[in-house]
Motif scaffolding. Sequence first.
Motif, PDB file in Angstrom:
ATOM      1  N   LYS A  32      -5.083  19.245   3.223  1.00 37.27           N
ATOM      2  CA  LYS A  32      -5.877  19.433   4.443  1.00 37.27           C
ATOM      3  C   LYS A  32      -7.180  18.655   4.381  1.00 37.27           C
ATOM      4  N   ASN A  87      -8.495  15.362   6.684  1.00 32.75           N
ATOM      5  CA  ASN A  87      -9.811  15.325   7.344  1.00 32.75           C
ATOM      6  C   ASN A  87     -10.600  14.084   6.928  1.00 32.75           C
ATOM      7  N   ARG A 132      -4.950  13.467  15.300  1.00 27.99           N
ATOM      8  CA  ARG A 132      -5.861  14.619  15.328  1.00 27.99           C
ATOM      9  C   ARG A 132      -5.202  15.811  16.038  1.00 27.99           C
ATOM     10  N   ILE A 133      -4.525  15.518  17.159  1.00 30.41           N
ATOM     11  CA  ILE A 133      -3.856  16.590  17.898  1.00 30.41           C
ATOM     12  C   ILE A 133      -2.758  17.215  17.043  1.00 30.41           C
ATOM     13  N   PHE A 182      -2.509  17.230  13.753  1.00 30.02           N
ATOM     14  CA  PHE A 182      -3.122  17.957  12.638  1.00 30.02           C
ATOM     15  C   PHE A 182      -3.646  19.319  13.090  1.00 30.02           C
ATOM     16  N   ASN A 183      -4.326  19.342  14.232  1.00 26.54           N
ATOM     17  CA  ASN A 183      -4.866  20.608  14.736  1.00 26.54           C
ATOM     18  C   ASN A 183      -3.759  21.593  15.086  1.00 26.54           C
ATOM     19  N   LYS A 184      -2.646  21.083  15.637  1.00 18.87           N
ATOM     20  CA  LYS A 184      -1.531  21.964  15.980  1.00 18.87           C
ATOM     21  C   LYS A 184      -0.886  22.557  14.720  1.00 18.87           C
ATOM     22  N   ASP A 213      -2.289  22.881  11.744  1.00 13.90           N
ATOM     23  CA  ASP A 213      -3.244  23.786  11.110  1.00 13.90           C
ATOM     24  C   ASP A 213      -3.316  25.119  11.862  1.00 13.90           C
ATOM     25  N   GLN A 214      -3.309  25.056  13.187  1.00 13.96           N
ATOM     26  CA  GLN A 214      -3.362  26.285  13.988  1.00 13.96           C
ATOM     27  C   GLN A 214      -2.110  27.132  13.781  1.00 13.96           C
ATOM     28  N   GLN A 261      -2.297  28.846  10.363  1.00 15.29           N
ATOM     29  CA  GLN A 261      -3.252  29.947  10.349  1.00 15.29           C
ATOM     30  C   GLN A 261      -2.722  31.157  11.128  1.00 15.29           C
TER      31      GLN A 261
END
Length: 227
Positions: free
Chosen positions: A48, A52, A95-96, A98-100, A102-103, A106
């Motif tokens: 992760k 970043n 980025r999109i 990665f955020n998806k 990671d979300q 979590q």
Amino acid sequence: MSSSSFSQIRSQALNLENQTESLLSKYSQYIQQLSQSLESSTEENQIKQQINDLLTKRDTLLQKLNRISESSTQELSTSKIQQIQRHSQILKDNRISFNKIDQTIQEERNRNNLLFSIQSDITNHKRRNLPEEQQEIDPDSYILEESQRSDNLNSIANRLLQGAYSTRDELINQRNILSNSNLNIMSNIQSIPGINVLISKINSRKKRDTLILAVIIAVCILLLFFV
């Protein structure tokens, strides 16, 4: 000098893009392992952080490319701007993604922690209400049954997620291959003297032939009506 610097920085950007895609693929695999761990592992946190760091480096390279492009001559700016826009779009898509990922990790981890907490409370409650001679047996059976149900649900979810992310990775790879091929073709075309003039003449000739063909068809249609 600026053209050479642009090529070097763009080469670095392409290399970082490939590294990001590889790490995103590895990071998405942790979605399938959520049922085995309620906490993030050291390796997961490292991946992760690496993603970043790569996204930050790529953003810095894009800023450098923009500065070089702005200081270049007008003849080279069109090709460079197209390349920069492509790198910017890929960075945005990464980025999109990665955020998806990671979300999703979590949210699933929080859900699993909540389910585990609820199961523990239920088990403890049942255990307190059982006769003493059964308290050491029934809780284990109950936990085993609940674990099997949870594994079955997670197995179905993992298969669906694996198929979705495999499809996503394949589409991204195909898109990057096509984009890189297109950029290489455009770069090669721009580097050949007089190629733009030749392409312009070919396009003009195509437009002229199309216009002539349209006039002939129109005349034939009119003749059919009036003859």
